[in-house]
Each structure stands twice: as C-alpha cells, then as structure tokens.
Design an enzyme around this catalytic site. Structure first.
Site, short mmCIF file in Angstrom:
data_model
loop_
_atom_site.label_atom_id
_atom_site.label_comp_id
_atom_site.label_asym_id
_atom_site.label_seq_id
_atom_site.Cartn_x
_atom_site.Cartn_y
_atom_site.Cartn_z
N HIS A 61 0.85 -1.20 0.00
CA HIS A 61 0.00 0.00 0.00
C HIS A 61 0.88 1.25 0.00
O HIS A 61 0.67 2.17 -0.80
CB HIS A 61 -0.93 -0.01 1.22
N ASP A 91 8.98 21.76 -25.64
CA ASP A 91 8.84 20.44 -25.04
C ASP A 91 9.82 20.37 -23.87
O ASP A 91 10.39 21.38 -23.49
CB ASP A 91 9.14 19.32 -26.06
N TRP A 126 7.34 -0.13 4.57
CA TRP A 126 7.99 0.52 3.42
C TRP A 126 9.43 0.93 3.74
O TRP A 126 10.21 1.23 2.85
CB TRP A 126 7.17 1.71 2.91
N SER A 156 14.02 6.06 -12.65
CA SER A 156 12.99 6.84 -13.34
C SER A 156 12.92 8.25 -12.78
O SER A 156 12.92 9.23 -13.54
CB SER A 156 11.63 6.14 -13.18
N SER A 157 12.88 8.37 -11.46
CA SER A 157 12.75 9.69 -10.83
C SER A 157 14.00 10.54 -11.03
O SER A 157 13.91 11.75 -11.21
CB SER A 157 12.46 9.54 -9.34
N HIS A 240 13.10 11.34 4.42
CA HIS A 240 12.50 12.61 4.82
C HIS A 240 12.36 13.59 3.66
O HIS A 240 11.28 14.13 3.45
CB HIS A 240 13.13 13.27 6.04
N GLU A 242 11.95 12.77 0.76
CA GLU A 242 10.89 12.17 -0.05
C GLU A 242 9.51 12.69 0.34
O GLU A 242 8.68 12.96 -0.54
CB GLU A 242 10.94 10.63 0.09
N TYR A 244 8.78 15.55 1.46
CA TYR A 244 8.66 16.91 0.93
C TYR A 244 8.54 16.88 -0.59
O TYR A 244 7.86 17.72 -1.19
CB TYR A 244 9.81 17.78 1.42
N SER A 255 -1.13 26.88 -5.00
CA SER A 255 -0.90 28.31 -5.25
C SER A 255 -1.64 28.76 -6.51
O SER A 255 -2.25 29.83 -6.54
CB SER A 255 0.60 28.58 -5.40
N HIS A 290 14.71 12.61 13.07
CA HIS A 290 13.50 12.67 13.90
C HIS A 290 12.63 11.43 13.71
O HIS A 290 11.70 11.22 14.47
CB HIS A 290 12.71 13.97 13.66
N HIS A 291 12.97 10.61 12.70
CA HIS A 291 12.29 9.33 12.55
C HIS A 291 12.92 8.26 13.44
O HIS A 291 12.48 7.12 13.45
CB HIS A 291 12.36 8.84 11.10
N THR A 316 6.61 26.76 6.24
CA THR A 316 5.30 26.18 5.97
C THR A 316 4.19 27.16 6.35
O THR A 316 3.21 27.34 5.61
CB THR A 316 5.12 24.85 6.74
N LYS A 319 3.74 29.85 3.82
CA LYS A 319 2.93 29.43 2.68
C LYS A 319 1.43 29.45 3.03
O LYS A 319 0.62 29.98 2.27
CB LYS A 319 3.35 28.04 2.19
N ARG A 438 1.27 0.62 15.46
CA ARG A 438 1.13 0.46 14.01
C ARG A 438 1.51 -0.96 13.59
O ARG A 438 2.20 -1.66 14.30
CB ARG A 438 2.11 1.39 13.29
#
Length: 514
Positions: A61, A91, A126, A156-157, A240, A242, A244, A255, A290-291, A316, A319, A438
């Site tokens: 998932h 292009d 994950w 790919s990314s 982390h 990721e 963002y 926006s 922090h994880h 943040t 924004k 979890r």
C-alpha cells in the site's frame, strides 16, 4: 500510428497523459490495498488470518501510493503537462529520456507485485529495515524483488529530475528570469533537486541491503562489524526529503488554484512563497533522524533534530498564510477545484500541527510507531497530496481533455471524499494517544470503537473514488467543450486553447518585459 504515439512518445503532453493514467490506475490498486487493511482492522480478531500477508499488504500500500500514484501524477503528470506550457518551451529538454522515465515505472510496478507473489511476500513495512528485511527473517526472493522495484522507480525519478532541472533552467525565453516563472514551475524545480540529491542515498542503502542478503556482506549485521542503525540513517536521509518531494508540487498546484479562483492576477507574496519552498527543501535534508528518536541517539542529537524539525513550521506557515492572504478580498468562485484547495489548506495545517507534536523527541518516545504517527502522515498525504492532486485535476481537466466536468458531481465527489478521509483518519489520533501500535493486524478490545469508525470512513472514501470514475466517464460521454477561459493572460498554460495543439511554442517565445 498508435504505437509511435503512445509507446515511443517524445511529446510532453502525451507522456504527461500516460503518467496521469498510470497514476490513477495505481491509485486504484493502492486504494484496494488500503480497504483490505481497514477491513482487517474493522473489528477485533483475524480476517486475513495471517500477520505476514497483512504486513505485505501494508508495505505494498505504501509503495504503490508513494512511487506509483503521488509521484507519477504530480511530477510526471502535472509536471510534464504544465512546465513546458508555463515557461513557453516547445517540449522537455530531453524528450526521449522523458519517455524512458515513464516506461521504467510499469516494470517497476510489476516487480513490486511479483515480490508479493513469490515466497511469503515482503512484509517489512515501506522502510525495509534490517534485520527483519535480512535473509533470515525474509528468506526467499521477495525483498530482493522489492529492492529491484525501488531501483527502477529511483532511476525513473532521477532521470525525470535531471530533465526538469535542465528544462526549467535552460528552456525559458531569454528575457524571462527564474523569478518570473510561475510557482508550480518553482515547486517542480525544487522537487527535482530534492530527488536528485536524496535518491542516490536510498540506492546505496538498498544496494548494501541487497549484498547483505545475497553476497554475505555485513553492512547492517553486527556479527560482522556492521550496524542496522546505519541503514536507518541512509534510508531516512532519503525518506524525509521524499515526504517533501510528495508535497512540494502540491504546494505549487494549490498556489495556482487559489490564485485563479480568488480572481487574483498573482499569488500573495510570490518571493516569500519561493523562499519558503527553497527553505523547506533545504531543511528537509537536515532533520532525518527525527524518525529515529527511539533508537538511542545522544540527548544533544535529539535536541538538535527536535529544534531543526520545528523550524520547518516557519516556511510552511509562510505558505499557509500567503494562501489565506491570496484569498483575502478576492472575488471568490466556489468551484470544485477551489473546494479541494480550501480543504487542502485546512487539513494540511492540521496534519502539520500533529507533526509539530511528534517533533518533540520526548513526546515521540511515547507516540513513535503508534497510530498517532499514521494519522499525522495520512493527514498530510491523504488530505494534503491527494487533495492537491484532485484540485489540480479538476482545475486543469478542461486543459488536458478539452471537456468540462459536471460541477454538481465534482462538488458531491469532494463532499463525500472530505467526510470519508476525515472519518478514517481523525479517530486514529485517539487510538495513537491510547497507545495502539502500528503494523499489527489485531488489537485489544478497548480499541474497537475508533477502529470501526475508521474502517467505516474508508468505505465512504471508496464510494468517493467510484463517483470520481463515473464523473470522468460522464465528462467524456457528454463532450461539453470549453467555451472560454478567464485570466488566460496571467495563466500561460491556457493560451493555446483546450486542449492545446500537439506542438506548442514551435517558434521561439518572446516576452515583453516592462
């Protein structure tokens, strides 16, 4: 010729369409997996009857939603479609590499699905932490296939990131500076930089895990002088940034949508918005531990990561308040896209507040690996990233297809989805505060009520997905063409009509600078 157009495409619009279709399809798979999770947790006792398969579903998932739904739709879909149009480029800079970026994803998806079909599947979460992901706890090919899947998605990314960075820096009209590009273009540029810097670290970490599993190395095995904590550092140095990467293009989309439906010609505080995204991108790289507050970091390390994480709330907040200021005094049009954007602002802020709670290392000791964390990141993903995708989709659908969605269905879809996701994830805060962990397929009876409510909410969300499918079918069946577009002069992507011709900006673009 069908094959030439869709398999060997070098057109940013067609590749963007492929990304959107692939992402939508993967989103259905990810939704199906999430429904299985919530069905299992809907009442105490076993449904699937096996904790391994439950964890395989949870892992799949996460991977499907992150790598095959959010990233392809936001970066590949909206990015490909809109970035060249918004900067007046004919292009992307590397059109064939663009095609390869897309066609690496279906094989990657196939490998991920294959990993669940062989042996017992990859029930690692994950994060794929060793020693659980090692060759004792997960013997067989499952985790190896998952690692290869991640390698392909990562390549790919990275290729996509190189392409976007080159396009945005190099293919603007000569008179246009970077500070004259729309905020969505900025958000994609910053996202691409984050991808380029973080993915190689993930690749290194999972490659070391691969050799630990198959070639008897001991990078993460204390018996041979390794350290499983090293893997966590490598993974989260990617993981982390990721998160963002998943939200920044959404910021860009919001926006645009908020500005458009407030009847404004520009967003409030353009430079502040750019600065905020750049700050978030930079800070995202220096908060990863922090994880890991529960792994035994020094107290001074914990103090640093706590305060550094809290600092991210400042850009943040810039924004969020700039979006509110953009709304202020505007001629507000309550279109479906605007509803998604307003939902985004509110719910993303709620998710951000629970993030501030979790950034306190002392509190996180208690909350780590509970449903409070699940509630937090689903508020910012399931109601941040997904709401942004929906806002962008219903806003730009006429541009992509040439047809208009039915307003009533679109609003109904929003309302049902809004109720569904909140009903699913709000109770999970209570479960987490009560200590429900979890990644477990069963729980003590005390947790029954809120789990049942949460599972009911997930079925409401499923209904919303079905309505969305109907809504898209209805638009293509009714063929209501676009009459006119407001504010096209300040929204360059609409300039060529709906849909735009196959090739746009064939001659060099010129910008008059006042």
């Amino acid at each position: 010729m069908f094959i030439n157009r869709w398999l060997f495409s070098t057109n940013h619009k067609d590749i963007g369409t492929l990304y959107l279709l692939f992402g939508a399809w993967a989103g259905m798979v990810g939704t199906a997996l999430s429904i299985l999770i919530r069905a299992e947790l809907g009442q105490p006792g076993a449904l699937l009857g096996d904790d391994q398969i439950y964890n395989v579903i949870v892992t799949a998932h996460a991977f499907v939603m992150i790598f095959f739904m959010v990233m392809p739709m936001m970066i590949g879909g909206f990015g490909n479609w809109l970035v060249p149009l918004m900067i007046g480029a004919p292009d992307m800079a590397f059109p064939r590499m663009n095609n390869m970026s897309f066609w690496l994803l279906p094989p990657s998806f196939l490998l991920l699905l294959a990993s669940s079909m062989v042996e017992a599947g990859a029930g690692t979460g994950w994060t794929v932490y060793p020693p659980l992901a090692g060759n004792l706890a997960h013997a067989g090919a499952s985790v190896d296939l998952t690692i290869f899947s991640l390698h392909l998605a990562g390549v790919s990314s990275i290729l996509g990131a190189i392409n976007f960075i080159t396009t945005i820096i190099n293919m603007k009209p000569p008179a246009m500076t970077q500070y004259q590009t729309p905020l969505f273009v900025w958000s994609v540029l910053i996202t691409a930089v984050l991808l380029l810097l973080s993915l190689p670290v993930l690749a290194a970490g999972i490659t070391m895990l691969l050799t630990d599993r198959n070639l008897n190395t001991t990078f993460f095995d204390p018996a041979g002088g390794g350290d499983p904590i090293l893997y966590q550092h490598l993974f989260w140095f990617f993981g982390h940034p990721e998160v963002y990467i998943l939200i920044l293009p959404g910021f860009g989309i919001i926006s645009h949508v908020v500005t458009y439906y407030s009847g404004k010609k520009e967003p409030f505080g353009y430079m502040g918005m750019v600065w905020a995204m750049m700050s978030i991108g930079f800070l995202g790289f220096i908060v990863w531990a922090h994880h890991m507050f529960t792994v035994g970091l020094d107290v001074d390390t914990r103090a640093y990561f706590t305060s550094a994480t809290m600092i991210i709330a400042i850009p943040t907040g810039v924004k969020v308040f700039s979006w509110l200021a953009t709304l202020h005094g505007g001629n507000i049009k309550w279109s479906p896209a605007m509803l998604w954007a307003l939902g985004f602002i509110f719910l993303f802020t709620v998710g951000g507040l629970t993030g501030i709670v979790l950034s306190n290392s002392s509190l996180d000791i208690v909350l780590h690996d509970t449903y409070y964390v699940v509630a937090h990141f689903h508020y910012v993903l399931s109601m941040g990233a997904v709401f942004a995708i929906m806002a962008g989709f219903v806003h730009w659908f006429p541009l992509f297809s040439g047809f208009t969605l039915d307003d009533t269905w679109a609003k109904a879809h929003f309302a049902i989805m809004f109720v569904g996701v909140n009903m699913t994830f709000f109770p999970q805060h209570f479960l987490g505060l009560s200590g429900m962990p979890r990644r477990y397929s069963d729980y003590p009876d005390a947790y029954t009520t809120w789990n049942t409510v949460s599972s009911m909410g997930s079925f409401i969300s499923l209904t919303a997905v079905l309505i969305m499918i109907f809504m898209i079918w209805e638009a293509f069946a009714s063929k209501r063409e676009v009459m006119s577009v407001s504010y096209a002069s300040t929204n360059l992507e609409w300039l060529h009509g709906c849909p735009p011709p196959y090739h746009t900006f064939e001659e060099p673009t010129y910008v008059k600078v006042k």
